[in-house]
Design a protein around this motif. Structure first.
Motif, PDB file in Angstrom:
ATOM      1  N   PRO A 174      35.958  41.208  48.157  1.00 13.55           N
ATOM      2  CA  PRO A 174      35.791  42.662  48.000  1.00 13.55           C
ATOM      3  C   PRO A 174      37.097  43.428  48.198  1.00 13.55           C
ATOM      4  N   THR A 175      37.893  43.019  49.195  1.00 14.51           N
ATOM      5  CA  THR A 175      39.181  43.674  49.434  1.00 14.51           C
ATOM      6  C   THR A 175      40.130  43.440  48.271  1.00 14.51           C
ATOM      7  N   SER A 177      39.274  42.824  45.200  1.00 14.98           N
ATOM      8  CA  SER A 177      38.768  43.564  44.044  1.00 14.98           C
ATOM      9  C   SER A 177      39.235  45.013  44.088  1.00 14.98           C
ATOM     10  N   ASP A 178      39.183  45.625  45.265  1.00 16.23           N
ATOM     11  CA  ASP A 178      39.617  47.019  45.403  1.00 16.23           C
ATOM     12  C   ASP A 178      41.129  47.137  45.172  1.00 16.23           C
ATOM     13  N   ALA A 181      41.956  46.657  41.509  1.00 18.98           N
ATOM     14  CA  ALA A 181      41.573  47.839  40.721  1.00 18.98           C
ATOM     15  C   ALA A 181      42.643  48.920  40.818  1.00 18.98           C
ATOM     16  N   HIS A 182      43.230  49.090  41.997  1.00 23.60           N
ATOM     17  CA  HIS A 182      44.321  50.050  42.159  1.00 23.60           C
ATOM     18  C   HIS A 182      45.543  49.628  41.342  1.00 23.60           C
TER      19      HIS A 182
END
Length: 317
Positions: A174-175, A177-178, A181-182
Motif C-alpha cells: 500500500p505504501t 502504491s501511494d 502514484a505520486h
C-alpha cells in the motif's frame, strides 16, 4: 604497496559502502570481512562482550592473524571485534569505527559518527550524514557509462532510490502504491523522465507494484538483470528522490549537490528522523510531496574530513 585494510561489517550494503568510502579515501587496499556473532552476543553492545574474537558464529568469516594495517569497522557487532584485534596486535593495528560503537571510545584510534548519534570525544569526527565512496570522479565516469541508457528519457530526469522495510520503517505494497502514484503524477505533470533503482530490501511484492505503476510512463526501472545503474542515476538525474529508511542513500544523493527529496515512510526512529529533520532544516533536502522544485547547497565533505582525522590519529603523514 598500499596498506591493507579490513572492512569488518555484518554485510549490509550501507555498512560496506561507508567502509569502502573511508578505505578509498585513505588509499587502502580493502578486504571485506562479513561477520556474524553467536547468540546472545549479537544482541549485546560491545562493552559487554567477553573474548570477542571467540564469539564469531558458524558461517562468519574468521578474523585471524596476520593482522592488517587498518581495521575499519561498521555496525554494532563489528565494534568489539575491531577493538579486540587492536588489542591482540599490541596496538599495531589501527582502528576506525563508523557509527556509535556502544563501548568505550578509547578502544579505537578514530570514531566516525553521524551527528544524530550524539557521540562526542577527542578521537571522534562528527559527520552530517554517512560517509561513502561517491566522488566527483566516479560520477563523471558513471555519466559517460549510463548516458546512452537514459538518453531516451525526457528532462527533467528524476532519479529515484528506493530502500525497504528495516525494522524501524515499513515499505509495504500500500505504501509503495501511494509513492508510485505520486511519481507517476509527477512524470505526467512535468513531462519528466524517471530513472528508478530498487534495493535488495525493497522486496518482490513492492517491485511488482512499482513496475505496474511505471508501465506506459517514460521510466527506466532496474530489473536486476543488468548492472545496477545507481551511480549513473546519481550522475545524470536533475532531481533525486530517496526513501527515508537509508542514511547512506540520502548521504550519497547529497554528494551530487542536486535537489534531494525524502519520502516519509510509516514507522519511526528517533535517530533517523533527527537526521532527516536536520537536513530539511538546513536546506539540504525537502519532503517529497510530488512537487518539482530546484535549490542548491554545498555537498557535505564528511568522507574527506573523516579520512584526514584518521590519518592524524594513525600518525600517517
Amino acid at each position: 604497496m598500499s596498506p591493507v585494510g579490513w572492512i569488518v561489517t555484518p554485510g549490509e550494503a550501507g555498512f560496506e559502502s561507508q567502509g569502502r568510502g573511508l578505505a578509498e579515501a585513505l588509499g587502502l587496499e580493502p578486504v571485506f570481512k562479513r561477520v556474524r556473532a553467536e547468540w546472545p552476543w549479537q544482541r549485546l553492545p560491545g562493552r559487554f562482550w567477553l573474548n570477542p574474537l571467540a564469539r564469531l558464529a558458524e558461517g562468519s568469516e574468521r578474523l585471524d592473524p596476520p593482522w592488517p594495517d587498518v581495521v575499519i569497522s561498521c555496525g554494532k557487532i563489528a565494534a568489539p571485534l575491531a577493538a579486540a584485534m587492536r588489542q591482540a596486535s599490541g596496538g599495531r593495528v589501527k582502528t576506525a569505527h563508523i557509527q556509535n560503537p556502544l563501548m568505550s571510545l578509547d578502544r579505537f584510534d578514530a570514531v566516525i559518527a553521524p551527528r544524530h548519534d550524539r557521540v562526542r570525544g577527542d578521537n571522534v569526527v562528527s559527520t552530517i550524514g554517512a560517509i561513502h565512496p561517491v566522488t566527483p570522479e566516479k560520477l563523471s565516469q558513471a555519466a559517460l557509462r549510463w548516458s546512452p541508457v537514459f538518453a531516451h528519457l525526457p528532462r527533467p530526469l528524476v532519479g529515484v532510490l528506493i530502500g525497504g522495510s528495516n525494522g524501524r520503517f515499513v515499505l509495504d505494497p500500500p505504501t509503495m502504491s501511494d509513492f508510485a502514484a505520486h511519481l507517476a503524477s509527477l512524470a505526467r505533470q512535468h513531462n519528466a523522465g524517471l530513472a528508478v533503482t530498487p534495493s535488495r530490501r525493497t522486496g518482490a511484492e513492492n517491485k511488482a507494484v512499482l513496475a505496474q505503476a511505471m508501465a506506459g510512463l517514460p521510466a527506466f526501472v532496474w530489473d536486476e538483470q543488468v548492472e545496477n545503474p545507481y551511480l549513473g542515476i546519481l550522475a545524470l538525474a536533475d532531481v533525486i528522490v530517496v526513501t527515508e529508511d537509508s542514511v547512506s542513500m540520502t548521504s550519497e544523493a547529497l554528494a551530487t549537490g542536486k535537489p534531494v527529496y525524502v519520502v516519509r515512510l510509516p514507522g519511526d526512529s528517533a535517530r533517523l528522523r533527527r537526521f532527516q529533520d536536520e537536513l530539511i532544516a538546513e536546506g539540504y533536502t525537502r519532503p517529497f510531496t510530488g512537487a518539482l522544485e530546484r535549490w542548491s547547497y554545498t555537498p557535505p565533505d564528511d568522507t574527506a574530513r573523516a579520512a584526514l582525522m584518521c590519518r592524524q590519529r594513525f600518525g600517517w603523514k
